[in-house]
Design a protein around this motif. Structure first.
Motif, PDB file in Angstrom:
ATOM      1  N   UNK A 257       0.833  -1.204   0.000  1.00 17.06           N
ATOM      2  CA  UNK A 257       0.000   0.000   0.000  1.00 17.06           C
ATOM      3  C   UNK A 257       0.874   1.263   0.000  1.00 17.06           C
ATOM      4  N   UNK A 258       1.986   1.210   0.727  1.00 11.73           N
ATOM      5  CA  UNK A 258       2.908   2.358   0.750  1.00 11.73           C
ATOM      6  C   UNK A 258       3.579   2.538  -0.604  1.00 11.73           C
ATOM      7  N   UNK A 259       3.953   1.428  -1.239  1.00 16.56           N
ATOM      8  CA  UNK A 259       4.553   1.495  -2.576  1.00 16.56           C
ATOM      9  C   UNK A 259       3.589   2.153  -3.552  1.00 16.56           C
ATOM     10  N   UNK A 260       2.336   1.727  -3.510  1.00 13.94           N
ATOM     11  CA  UNK A 260       1.320   2.293  -4.402  1.00 13.94           C
ATOM     12  C   UNK A 260       1.115   3.778  -4.133  1.00 13.94           C
ATOM     13  N   UNK A 261       1.029   4.143  -2.862  1.00 12.72           N
ATOM     14  CA  UNK A 261       0.793   5.541  -2.497  1.00 12.72           C
ATOM     15  C   UNK A 261       1.956   6.428  -2.923  1.00 12.72           C
TER      16      UNK A 261
END
Length: 518
Positions: free
Chosen positions: A227-231
């Protein structure tokens, strides 16, 4: 006129049903013919109240939580009729746990849409970069140094000194590296800020790049944080479209760009030189120092390596001034620290406050004691390599030097709470086993010492020559502490030795009645 709801898209909130709540809101509103808007924010950090649902009103945002999908119909009924609801928490900003914080770094987290550049700028975003462009590199270095900001990844090294070293280095290229390989148990601040306010990290890295003369930055994120990578990738793309990354950033003549790289999940890659090895496409193995990364870092070039929270503090320092930041804290620990409360605790979450609050306040008052209701016996501060503190040390202020004076470390600000059912022998064994599993294998004290440590502690647990084997463990810890190449082997002794020192009764069996009489 539609109603606006705010529901977190933070991984922690999603794990307990935030996506289902958001979907239930959409479907229930559609069935009723009610127009609503749902803004997916980051988390406010009050994880025991997630999924938290906020609704915009003339009085401010009103919070409800923890909300399940089944609660949505009654929540909408209460809003439509302006009647009380069991899950109503009142105005979000007035919730005592949130109100008593000093949120400098996390001021926008849970408030804005993390995918919206406009939202970020509307809440003060990129003012720090504008000020940096106005001041120039030398003045920025002065501000960062005067702020007293120290590395938030664990070592606590002064950020201004690190930046100045890279700025003065002569090279055709320089790099900025953001260490987002957050692997400590009980820590989640990096993930929260990347998911809830990713532009803040990008802005801090950009300011660093302008200051030291770097044109490229990398964010190294562990693979367990999808989720952090996507954000971060979404925010980088938006920043490029908005002119804040790439050529002539912010209307200047300077260029700077950022790229996300995903690590394979090796704990040792949280160590800066192992991280560099991984970034360069090799196995994450610790490099011997010197040379320091500030002189010979990524691809052999001078490199600034800072933690997510260090970069995230920079925009505030530039926009509000070094003094505004340094006015918080105590001693050489200036500013605020996002403290993460977890483990067996009633109010688990992120609490940002100035340095100086005591460990007891954090655990008993802010954290509300244990979730089980049993007495707190031990608290581990600083991740799996942090020391175990007993209640007798709860007067310790949250400060780098204060913890070091008691053979502890703040690390990344994680606090894991244990009640009186904990077996400290098992915790000491876990520390050695963790080191053995995660060791890169380059140095003998870490590679061999941790394995022998597990074996020796197991002998203590079986009651074999207890006193002799405890002495062997202590000697082994000293070898690892002073002989290891990096902090993995060097800090593993902290939890082991603190468990032996403060909880000796778990290791040495009580004498029998006959032995006591003799």
């Amino acid at each position: 006129m539609s109603m606006r709801f705010y529901v977190s898209r933070d991984a922690g909130a999603i794990a307990v049903g935030a996506d289902e709540v958001a979907l239930a809101l959409e479907q229930a509103a559609a069935r009723r013919g009610v127009a609503i808007e749902i803004v997916r924010t980051g988390s406010r950090g009050m994880y025991w109240l997630e999924p938290l649902v906020e609704v915009a009103t003339p009085q401010g945002r009103i919070a409800f939580g923890p909300v399940t999908a089944a609660d949505v119909p009654s929540l909408l009924d209460a809003l439509a009729s302006n009647t009380p609801h069991l899950l109503r928490l009142g105005v979000t900003d007035e919730i005592p746990w949130l109100k008593r914080q000093t949120r400098l770094t996390f001021a926008r987290c849970g408030v804005i849409d993390p995918r919206s550049l406009d939202d970020y700028c509307a809440h003060g975003g990129y003012k720090g970069l504008a000020q940096a462009l106005s001041l120039g590199p030398d003045a920025v270095l002065t501000e960062v140094t005067a702020s007293g900001l120290r590395g938030r990844g664990g070592a606590g090294f002064p950020t201004g000194i690190k930046w100045k070293t890279v700025a003065q280095a002569k090279a055709d290229r320089k790099f900025i590296v953001c260490n987002a390989d957050e692997g400590d148990s009980g820590t989640f601040a990096d993930r929260m800020i990347m998911e809830g306010d990713p532009f803040l990290v990008i802005e801090g890295m950009t300011i660093a790049g302008l200051t030291v003369g770097a044109s490229k930055g990398y964010v190294y994120i562990r693979s367990e944080y999808p989720h952090a990578v996507e954000a971060m990738n979404a925010a980088i793309a938006a920043a490029r479209r908005g002119g804040y990354l790439g050529d002539k950033i912010g209307g200047s003549t300077t260029s700077f760009d950022v790229e996300v790289r995903v690590g394979a999940g090796a704990y040792v890659c949280g160590e800066e030189t192992s991280l560099l090895e991984s970034l360069e496409g090799r196995r994450g193995i610790v490099r011997a120092k010197p040379p320091l990364p500030a002189h010979h870092g990524l691809f052999g070039k001078p490199t600034v390596i800072n933690n997510v929270l260090s970069f995230a503090a920079i925009p505030f320092i530039l926009s509000k001034g070094a003094k505004a930041y340094a006015d918080f804290g105590m001693g050489r620990s200036r500013g605020t620290m996002p403290i993460q409360l977890s483990g067996n605790i009633r109010h688990g979450g992120l609490f940002e406050t100035a340095f100086g609050v005591t460990l007891g306040e954090l655990v008993d008052d802010i954290g509300g004691g244990t979730f089980t209701g049993r007495p707190v016996r031990a608290v581990q501060v600083g991740g799996p390599l942090g020391a175990y503190f007993p209640r007798a040390l709860f007067d310790t202020p949250f400060d780098y030097e204060a913890f070091a004076a008691r053979d502890g470390l703040i690390g990344h600000g994680g606090i894991v709470v244990f009640d009186d059912s904990v077996d400290m022998r098992r915790q000491a064994r876990f520390a050695m086993e963790f080191c053995a599993v995660e060791s890169c294998g380059k140095c003998t004290p870490c590679r061999i010492g941790s394995t022998r440590g597990v074996e020796t502690i197991e002998k203590v647990m079986r009651g074999e020559h207890v006193h002799e084997n405890i002495a062997l463990v202590e000697d082994l810890c000293n070898t690892m502490k002073f002989g290891s190449l990096c902090a993995l082997g060097g800090f593993t002794p902290y939890p082991v030795l603190s468990a032996l020192k403060h909880f000796r009764e778990d290791f040495v069996p009580a004498p029998t009645t006959l032995q006591a009489a003799e």
